[in-house]
Design an enzyme around this catalytic site. Structure first.
Site, PDB file in Angstrom:
ATOM      1  N   GLU A  69       0.861  -1.189   0.000  1.00  0.00           N
ATOM      2  CA  GLU A  69       0.000   0.000   0.000  1.00  0.00           C
ATOM      3  C   GLU A  69       0.895   1.236   0.000  1.00  0.00           C
ATOM      4  OE1 GLU A  69      -2.872  -0.691   3.139  1.00  0.00           O
ATOM      5  OE2 GLU A  69      -3.487  -2.577   2.213  1.00  0.00           O
ATOM      6  N   HIS A 161      -3.763   3.331   5.113  1.00  0.00           N
ATOM      7  CA  HIS A 161      -3.857   2.194   4.187  1.00  0.00           C
ATOM      8  C   HIS A 161      -4.385   2.656   2.842  1.00  0.00           C
ATOM      9  CE1 HIS A 161      -3.712  -1.317   7.118  1.00  0.00           C
ATOM     10  NE2 HIS A 161      -3.756  -0.271   7.922  1.00  0.00           N
ATOM     11  N   GLU A 225      -8.399   4.522   5.050  1.00  0.00           N
ATOM     12  CA  GLU A 225      -8.212   4.026   3.677  1.00  0.00           C
ATOM     13  C   GLU A 225      -8.241   5.234   2.741  1.00  0.00           C
ATOM     14  OE1 GLU A 225      -7.687   0.849   2.897  1.00  0.00           O
ATOM     15  OE2 GLU A 225      -8.348  -0.227   4.712  1.00  0.00           O
TER      16      GLU A 225
END
Ligand SMILES: O=C(O)CCC(=O)N[C@@H](CCC(=O)O)C(=O)O
Ligand SMILES: [Zn+2]
Length: 347
Positions: A69, A161, A225
């Site tokens: 990531e 992430h 995220e």
């Protein structure tokens, strides 16, 4: 080369994979001054910032709990470089973590085990590289929070992430289980200022890194995220500009001024079901390009785990984090449902 010009990611990867480093590229256990404090290289991928007159926040930014990531890795690397080179001058204590360098080095999510299932002591039940690193990281986080100055302090942790799939809501955060505690308007506003306007409420304890910081250290902590997984160099950094600006402001300002909480800014989803893979024959019944947060019709078949069928149980149920390849007994799919923000206990 001057030490403040060393590439902290290259140093981390070289050190963590046992490569020999020349003296002018070795940052381990070194301390560099910046205008306002010191930056300390405690371990490969573990960097602490200690301002001379610290504010009342202790902030953790972690990346690469999943090694592929890359956008969060670039963000954390560039923040550290900004401090080393004098453009970023933190006034808040900060711990930067590049969590799994061994996985970054092989461009993989992990070497042997998903590190984000190994916190809150779960690392004691195994012997993989990730088990050892998760244990070490818990130690660094504990040391960081415990060595703060006395007095009332705010502990914050953003575990950064990117998701495997596209997402209908590109940036979202997991709000770990609060055990009935209220949700914080200030945190929802900070995340919204970062461009993160979708929140998933987890309703159970987990062995993720963010839950560890919440439960063990009473931090406000989130899995954030920020977009979709892409290789190094393929991230469009404009997509992350708001987040990068806010992450920097949080550590460089004594009293970060945020707009008033606006309930209309943030969309809330509650986790309804956690579907684990328990069988070698685990099949997802929708294509790989179906985005996170896609809604299905009641009765639609989502997954089969051996002979067990998982169908949509209620209107509006959406899928998130589908992954048929997880290890046995791990989460292969979550379903979520949107809930009105007015129904939350907010402080
Ligand atoms: O994109 C995916 O399918 C996985 C994304 C991911 O790694 N998500 C985290 C969420 C952690 C949490 O629930 O707080 C994970 O699964 O570890
Ligand atoms: Zn991840």
């Amino acid at each position: 080369m001057k030490l403040n010009e060393v590439d902290v990611l290259q140093w981390t990867l070289a050190g963590a994979t046992g490569q020999q480093l020349s003296a002018d590229q070795q940052l381990l256990n070194k301390r560099l001054d910046y205008a306002g404090g010191q930056i300390i290289f405690n371990d490969y991928g573990v960097v602490t910032v200690e301002p001379t007159s610290p504010g009342d926040k202790d902030v953790v930014y972690s990346c690469a709990v999943h090694g592929d990531e890359t956008a969060p890795i670039e963000i954390v690397r560039d923040m550290i470089h900004g401090i080393m080179q004098g453009q970023i001058k933190p006034v808040q204590r900060t711990l930067f973590l590049i969590a799994n360098p061994a996985a970054i080095a092989i461009n993989k999510r992990f070497v042997e085990m998903n590190m984000n299932r190994l916190f809150s002591g779960a690392h004691r039940q195994g012997d993989s590289p990730e088990h050892h690193r998760a244990a070490a990281i818990e130690g660094y986080v504990t040391e960081f929070f415990n060595s703060a100055p006395n007095g009332e302090r705010r502990r914050l942790h953003y575990d950064l992430h990117t998701a495997i799939r596209d997402s209908k809501y590109e940036k979202f955060a997991v709000y770990p289980f609060t055990h009935g505690g209220p949700y914080k308007k200030e945190q929802l506003t900070f995340l919204a200022e970062c461009g993160v306007t979708t929140i998933l409420l987890n309703q159970a304890p987990t062995t993720t890194f963010s839950y560890y910081s919440v439960r063990t250290h009473q931090a406000d902590a989130f899995t954030v995220e920020l977009g979709k997984v892409r290789p190094f160099g393929e991230n469009n950094r404009h997509d992350f500009a708001a987040a990068e600006t806010m992450f920097t402001r949080l550590i460089c300002e004594h009293d970060l001024a945020l707009p008033n909480f606006d309930p209309d800014r943030t969309k809330i989803f509650d986790v309804c079901r956690t579907i684990n893979r328990t069988n070698e024959k685990f099949v997802l019944h929708f294509p790989d390009d179906v985005a996170n947060f896609t809604a299905f019709a009641e009765g639609d078949l989502l997954a089969t785990d051996g002979d067990t069928e998982y169908r949509v149980e209620q209107a509006g149920e959406r899928i998130i984090f589908p992954n048929a390849k997880v290890a046995l007994d791990q989460r292969a799919l979550l379903t979520v449902i949107d809930v009105p923000i007015t129904g939350l206990q907010l402080v």
